[in-house]
Design an enzyme around this catalytic site. Structure first.
Site: not given
Ligand code: ACO
Length: 330
Positions: A116, A257, A287
């Protein structure tokens, strides 16, 4: 007048697939909801390539638009750098496909992978070639077809990614009024497994087993990426403003980004940058990794948020781990 020419952005162009995949569309085949995706990421829809569209074809379309915007012919380019994590093939470089499609016969061409942060890494490399006087005109493209490497059985990642391309034509500028003022790049390879595609490279070559184990798709440690991204975005904003002696008032727009609205809001809030100085279009594209900043930069200009003379901060962070920032006077 500066001692050496600056690299000025003389043209911008974008290309996105027509096909739109909304959160509601995803609900029909992924265990997720529009509400969850919007609340956790800010994403409402993303673009998806159709058959026949590839990383190089999107890149070439964006490049043609950027050249047109700059009023230059492809034959005038000295170098093409393509930032991507979705290369056309393992070899040759995607940039060579772009060079051929543009008939940019004088241009050298290579790819750069900093995920990214790739487009900002590429911008920095282009800036070096221009400042030293080696080249006068460099095309910097970010192009991704991430949906080709997205596992739609993994709801934690599949809602995040989209396809698209953005390009800039950089040209040597002696006016002292325009151009790149500052670049910073960093990496921490110990975090390589935060975001990676396990197989298909030399470490684990493609086999029936790697396909069956879905190892050719993006794997991610979401929460770790989240913390890393907030920390590095905050650091980059502070570093770029300090290095250039800028106060938040001096900055016309921050183009980060497009990773996650919560990450962007949290980081800008912590350094005291008002959200109206931050460009966000993740709601429409998701993204798009290396394409995300040039896509957002071009749209911000099209929307009239910035124009010639604007001072813009660009900040990115991603797999590698890598992070990078650029300050540019348009
Ligand atoms: N829909 C519904 N529920 C979901 C989904 C979904 N798509 N994905 C995960 N969940 C659930 C999980 O199973 C979990 O359930 P549980 O509590 O029963 O176990 C709950 O939601 C919370 O999951 P978390 O992973 O803790 O959710 P979080 O608030 O951290 O959000 C996310 C997840 C959006 C991926 C976040 O961590 C994030 O944005 N991280 C950055 C990742 C990123 O953007 N990467 C991109 C590539 S790299 C870059 O560009 C830097």
């Amino acid at each position: 007048m500066p001692d050496s020419p600056r690299a000025a952005i003389k043209g911008l162009g974008v290309a996105v697939p027509d096909r739109v995949l909304t959160n509601t569309d995803l609900e029909s085949f992924v265990d997720t909801s529009d509400e969850w995706i919007v609340q956790r990421t800010g994403i409402r829809q993303r673009r998806v390539v159709s058959n026949g569209q590839t990383t190089a074809s999107l890149a070439a379309d964006a490049a043609k638009a950027a050249l047109n915007d700059a009023g230059l012919d492809a034959g005038e380019l000295d170098l093409i750098i393509c930032a991507t994590v979705c290369p056309e093939m393992i070899l040759p470089a995607t940039a060579c496909f772009i060079q051929s499609e543009l008939a940019a016969t004088r241009a050298a061409a290579f790819d750069l992978n900093a995920a990214c942060s790739g487009w900002l890494y590429a911008l920095t490399v282009a800036d070096q070639f221009i400042r030293t006087g080696t080249y006068n005109r460099v095309l910097v493209v970010g192009s991704e077809t991430l949906t080709r490497f997205t596992d739609y059985t993994d709801r934690a990642t599949c809602v995040l990614f989209g396809d698209g391309a953005g390009a800039a034509v950089l040209e040597a500028d002696d006016s002292g009024l325009r151009g790149i003022l500052y670049n910073v790049m960093h990496a921490d390879g110990s975090g390589w497994d935060f975001i990676h595609v396990p197989a298909g490279g030399a470490r684990e070559v493609a086999s029936h087993r790697t396909v069956a184990e879905r190892k050719h798709f993006i794997k991610m440690r979401g929460r770790d990426v989240y913390k890393f991204a907030v920390e590095k975005m905050q650091w980059l904003l502070a570093d770029c403003t300090k290095a250039c002696g800028l106060s938040p008032d001096d900055v016309d727009l921050v183009v980060p980004h497009q990773v996650n609205v919560r990450i962007i809001k949290s980081a800008t809030d912590k350094v005291g940058l008002p959200l109206d100085k931050v460009y966000i279009n993740i709601d429409r594209y998701g993204n798009t990794s290396a394409a995300s900043i040039p896509l957002a930069l071009a749209e911000a200009r099209q929307d009239g948020r910035i124009g010639v003379g604007s001072l813009v901060l660009l900040v990115a962070f991603g797999a590698g781990l890598t992070w990078a920032g650029t300050v540019v006077r348009l």
